[in-house]
Write an enzyme that holds these catalytic residues in place. Structure first.
Site, PDB file in Angstrom:
ATOM      1  N   HIS A   1     -10.702 -42.749  33.546  1.00 48.84           N
ATOM      2  CA  HIS A   1      -9.456 -43.414  33.918  1.00 48.84           C
ATOM      3  C   HIS A   1      -9.267 -43.286  35.433  1.00 48.84           C
ATOM      4  O   HIS A   1      -9.447 -42.218  36.017  1.00 48.84           O
ATOM      5  CB  HIS A   1      -8.284 -42.758  33.182  1.00 48.84           C
ATOM      6  CG  HIS A   1      -6.944 -43.164  33.691  1.00 48.84           C
ATOM      7  ND1 HIS A   1      -6.589 -44.484  33.894  1.00 48.84           N
ATOM      8  CD2 HIS A   1      -5.872 -42.422  34.052  1.00 48.84           C
ATOM      9  CE1 HIS A   1      -5.353 -44.537  34.352  1.00 48.84           C
ATOM     10  NE2 HIS A   1      -4.894 -43.302  34.456  1.00 48.84           N
TER      11      HIS A   1
ATOM     12  N   CYS B   1      -1.997 -44.633  29.671  1.00 48.64           N
ATOM     13  CA  CYS B   1      -3.281 -44.760  30.364  1.00 48.64           C
ATOM     14  C   CYS B   1      -4.482 -44.488  29.455  1.00 48.64           C
ATOM     15  O   CYS B   1      -5.607 -44.815  29.810  1.00 48.64           O
ATOM     16  CB  CYS B   1      -3.326 -43.835  31.573  1.00 48.64           C
ATOM     17  SG  CYS B   1      -1.981 -44.118  32.754  1.00 48.64           S
TER      18      CYS B   1
ATOM     19  N   ASN C   1      -4.003 -46.980  40.227  1.00 45.54           N
ATOM     20  CA  ASN C   1      -3.939 -46.619  38.812  1.00 45.54           C
ATOM     21  C   ASN C   1      -3.327 -47.792  38.057  1.00 45.54           C
ATOM     22  O   ASN C   1      -2.137 -48.066  38.188  1.00 45.54           O
ATOM     23  CB  ASN C   1      -3.085 -45.359  38.644  1.00 45.54           C
ATOM     24  CG  ASN C   1      -3.020 -44.885  37.203  1.00 45.54           C
ATOM     25  OD1 ASN C   1      -3.357 -45.608  36.271  1.00 45.54           O
ATOM     26  ND2 ASN C   1      -2.547 -43.661  37.015  1.00 45.54           N
TER      27      ASN C   1
END
Length: 321
Positions: free
Chosen positions: A248, A115, A278
């Site tokens: 993020h 990520c 996500n």
């Protein structure tokens, strides 16, 4: 002095939104209330089985190249941040290069920092451009995370989605990227990982994403706040001077807690997790492109992009858009 500036952004999401209630209808032992309360996620996009990361990357890249006002052949560097490549090799970046019809011999490679991948890729591309070796880079985050989820694990499968985001970064006389910082601490590997391996034609070990959610939350909030302060200091600006924070997009609670720790109001935070979920390395460029296209982010504004992923790896970039 050569600088690097963002010339254009683009993004792509596969298919129609899959809501929390859609997941319940598919047999996931959960509820819209449970997911929303804990994560802030209402929907995500899931790619069809035959759709790959390079295909998502292509769609996002075409949009970014168009926004930058250049042609694919003008790109001399491609970096694709992904944890879900099309295959072991060749790299997703070279597959993307071929899809774009780029035959100028420019560099193309993948970067894997989960990520945090886009933060790492952006910092890397900026250094190539500032060195003078390359003039125009395509930096992409592309993921089909739905391929590595255990759909019987309601604690993880409801969190993630698929998608891609891209930027064109080009050489400029005027400062664009003002500062970047990337870090890692491998001692935290077991907290968030996919431990399986390919061995002689079969997968050995667990092939699915596993996560200790509470441990991730505590670590993420601390280092995301720390690295945002770090790039602001390197860039010579105060956090009050930063117009937008794009963290993020993992969980709305992490986003809110990070903003609170930094003293940044949610009115200055770009949050797309509610309708993207996500998307790992794609989450930052997806959020950036949405905010650019809806007019929130304007030229000349200062923006901090930051991400954290398994490893742990984390990083941030301060830029003047």
């Amino acid at each position: 002095m050569i600088h690097a500036r963002v010339a254009g952004t683009g993004s792509f999401l596969p298919g129609k939104p899959v809501t929390n209630n859609d997941l319940v209808a598919r047999g996931i032992d959960t509820s819209d209330e449970w997911i929303t309360e804990r994560t802030g996620i209402h929907a995500r996009h899931l790619a069809e089985p035959d759709v790959t990361s390079s295909q998502l990357a292509y769609e996002a890249s075409i949009r970014a190249i168009e926004a930058a006002g250049c042609l694919p052949g003008d790109i001399d560097l491609i970096i694709v941040a992904t944890s879900t490549p099309d295959c072991i090799f060749p790299s997703t970046a070279t597959l993307l290069q071929a899809k774009l019809g780029i035959t100028n011999g420019g560099a193309a490679f993948d970067l894997q920092a989960v990520c945090a991948g886009f933060a790492y890729a952006l910092a890397t591309a900026e250094k190539f451009i500032r060195s003078g070796s390359h003039k125009r880079a395509l930096v992409v985050g592309a993921e089909v995370f739905s391929r590595i989820l255990d759909w019987n694990d309601r604690g993880t499968c409801v969190l993630f989605g698929d998608g891609a985001g891209a930027i064109v970064l080009e050489a400029s006389d005027a400062p664009g990227i003002l500062a970047s910082a990337i870090h890692a601490d491998g001692s935290y590997n077991p907290i968030l990982c996919v431990p399986g391996q390919i061995n002689r034609g079969s997968v050995t070990g667990d092939p699915f994403l596993r996560m200790d959610g509470q441990a991730v939350f505590k670590f993420a909030v601390k280092v995301l706040a720390d690295v945002a302060r770090e790039v602001a200091e390197i860039g010579g600006v105060s956090l009050d001077e930063v117009d937008w924070l794009i963290p993020h997009q993992a969980n709305i609670r992490i986003i809110q807690a990070t903003g609170k720790r930094l003293g940044v109001s949610m009115g200055k935070v770009i949050a797309t997790v509610s309708h993207h979920g996500n998307t790992s390395a794609a989450s930052i460029p997806l959020a950036l492109d949405e905010a650019v296209r809806d007019g929130r982010i304007q030229r000349g504004q200062k923006v901090i992009l930051e991400g954290i992923g398994g490893g742990f790896a984390w990083g941030a970039t301060l830029l003047r858009f």
